[in-house]
Design a protein around this motif. Sequence first.
Motif, PDB file in Angstrom:
ATOM      1  N   SER A 112     -19.186  -8.801   0.421  1.00 34.63           N
ATOM      2  CA  SER A 112     -18.352  -8.308   0.809  1.00 34.63           C
ATOM      3  C   SER A 112     -18.080  -6.808  -0.340  1.00 34.63           C
ATOM      4  O   SER A 112     -17.689  -5.697   0.090  1.00 34.63           O
ATOM      5  N   GLU A 113     -17.662  -6.036  -1.869  1.00 35.93           N
ATOM      6  CA  GLU A 113     -17.604  -5.650  -2.249  1.00 35.93           C
ATOM      7  C   GLU A 113     -18.973  -4.269  -2.249  1.00 35.93           C
ATOM      8  O   GLU A 113     -18.752  -3.689  -2.405  1.00 35.93           O
ATOM      9  N   LYS A 114     -19.973  -4.836  -1.805  1.00 31.72           N
ATOM     10  CA  LYS A 114     -21.114  -3.784  -1.949  1.00 31.72           C
ATOM     11  C   LYS A 114     -20.737  -3.629  -0.722  1.00 31.72           C
ATOM     12  O   LYS A 114     -20.960  -2.090  -0.382  1.00 31.72           O
ATOM     13  N   TRP A 115     -20.515  -4.083   0.740  1.00 34.89           N
ATOM     14  CA  TRP A 115     -19.874  -3.670   2.218  1.00 34.89           C
ATOM     15  C   TRP A 115     -19.017  -2.519   1.903  1.00 34.89           C
ATOM     16  O   TRP A 115     -18.578  -1.511   2.419  1.00 34.89           O
ATOM     17  N   VAL A 116     -17.948  -2.489   0.831  1.00 42.53           N
ATOM     18  CA  VAL A 116     -16.736  -1.684   0.848  1.00 42.53           C
ATOM     19  C   VAL A 116     -17.281  -0.578   0.157  1.00 42.53           C
ATOM     20  O   VAL A 116     -17.058   0.419   0.279  1.00 42.53           O
ATOM     21  N   ALA A 117     -18.439  -0.773  -0.893  1.00 43.01           N
ATOM     22  CA  ALA A 117     -18.334   0.209  -2.314  1.00 43.01           C
ATOM     23  C   ALA A 117     -19.358   1.104  -0.683  1.00 43.01           C
ATOM     24  O   ALA A 117     -19.555   2.557  -0.361  1.00 43.01           O
ATOM     25  N   ASP A 147      -7.324  -3.787  -1.495  1.00 39.96           N
ATOM     26  CA  ASP A 147      -8.422  -4.255  -0.227  1.00 39.96           C
ATOM     27  C   ASP A 147      -9.624  -5.101   0.108  1.00 39.96           C
ATOM     28  O   ASP A 147     -10.013  -5.882   0.759  1.00 39.96           O
ATOM     29  N   VAL A 148     -10.220  -5.460  -1.194  1.00 37.33           N
ATOM     30  CA  VAL A 148     -11.687  -6.134  -1.806  1.00 37.33           C
ATOM     31  C   VAL A 148     -11.001  -7.885  -1.638  1.00 37.33           C
ATOM     32  O   VAL A 148     -11.725  -8.028  -0.927  1.00 37.33           O
ATOM     33  N   ALA A 149     -10.011  -7.875  -1.752  1.00 40.55           N
ATOM     34  CA  ALA A 149      -9.608  -9.600  -1.735  1.00 40.55           C
ATOM     35  C   ALA A 149      -9.604  -9.784  -0.791  1.00 40.55           C
ATOM     36  O   ALA A 149     -10.195 -11.068  -0.418  1.00 40.55           O
ATOM     37  N   PRO A 150      -9.129  -8.964  -0.216  1.00 38.00           N
ATOM     38  CA  PRO A 150      -8.049 -10.046   1.806  1.00 38.00           C
ATOM     39  C   PRO A 150     -10.094  -9.738   2.321  1.00 38.00           C
ATOM     40  O   PRO A 150      -9.660 -10.473   3.125  1.00 38.00           O
TER      41      PRO A 150
END
Length: 182
Positions: free
Chosen positions: A42-47, A16-19
Motif C-alpha cells: 500500500s505504501e509503495k502504491w501511494v508513492a 491517507d496511507v493508513a486508511p
Amino acid sequence: VLTTERLILRPWRDADVAPVTAMFADPTVMRYFLGTRDAAYSEKWVAGVRAHFDRTGFGIWAVEAPGVASFMGFAGLSTVPNTMPACPGVEIVWTLAEAYWRRGYATEAARAALADGFRRLGLDEIVAFTATVNTPSRGVMAKIGMRRDEREDFSHPRIPKGHELGPHVLYRAAANPARIRP
Ligand SMILES: CC(C)(COP(=O)(O)OP(=O)(O)OC[C@H]1O[C@@H](n2cnc3c(N)ncnc32)[C@H](O)[C@@H]1OP(=O)(O)O)[C@@H](O)C(=O)NCCC(=O)NCCS
C-alpha cells in the motif's frame, strides 16, 4: 484538486496511507482482485501514484467527502500498464472503503475525473476494464456513459487460466462519442 457537489478529489497526504492500507487489506473490498495486499504494498502504491502525478500531471486522487470522511477511497486516471491490451491509453479507476458504497460516490467522483481528462488534459479517449464478474464496477462504467464492445473482452494476462477473475471487459468513453466504434 477537483470538487463536486459532495466530494473533493485531492492530492494524497501521508495520513491517507493508513486508511488505504486498511482498504487493500479488506477481503470485501478486494473481492474482485486476486487477494488482499499488505502495508508495504500500500505504501509503495501511494508513492507510485504520487510519482505518476509528478511525471504526467494527472493521476489517481484521494477522495474526501467534507463532513463525512477525510478519506473514503480513491478515483482518477492512470496510464494503462504495458502488460494490458488497452495499452497505450489512459484508464479510469476507483475504489472506496465499504462503508461508503451504494451512495453514488464512485459515480460522482468518476464523472469529475472523466471531465477533467477530456477538458483539462484534452484526451480523446479514456478506457476502463475490470473482471467480467465485477458487477459494481461495471455499474459505475455504465452509469458514467462508458460503452463496452464485447469483441474487446480479454483474459487478464497475469491471472491463471480458468480462474473466475480471468475474463475481463473493456469499456471506452470518448471526448467525442462519435469516435467510439459502432
Ligand atoms: C466499484 C465501487 C467503487 C462502486 O462504488 P459505489 O460508490 O458503491 O458506486 P455507486 O454508488 O456510484 O454505484 C453506481 C452503480 O453501480 C452499480 N453498483 C454499485 N454497487 C453495486 C453492487 N454492490 N451490486 C450491484 N450493482 C452495483 C449500480 O448500477 C449503481 O447504480 P445505482 O446505485 O443507481 O443502482 C465499489 O463497489 C468498490 O470500491 N468496490 C471494490 C473495489 C473495486 O472492485 N474497484 C474497481 C476495480 S475495477
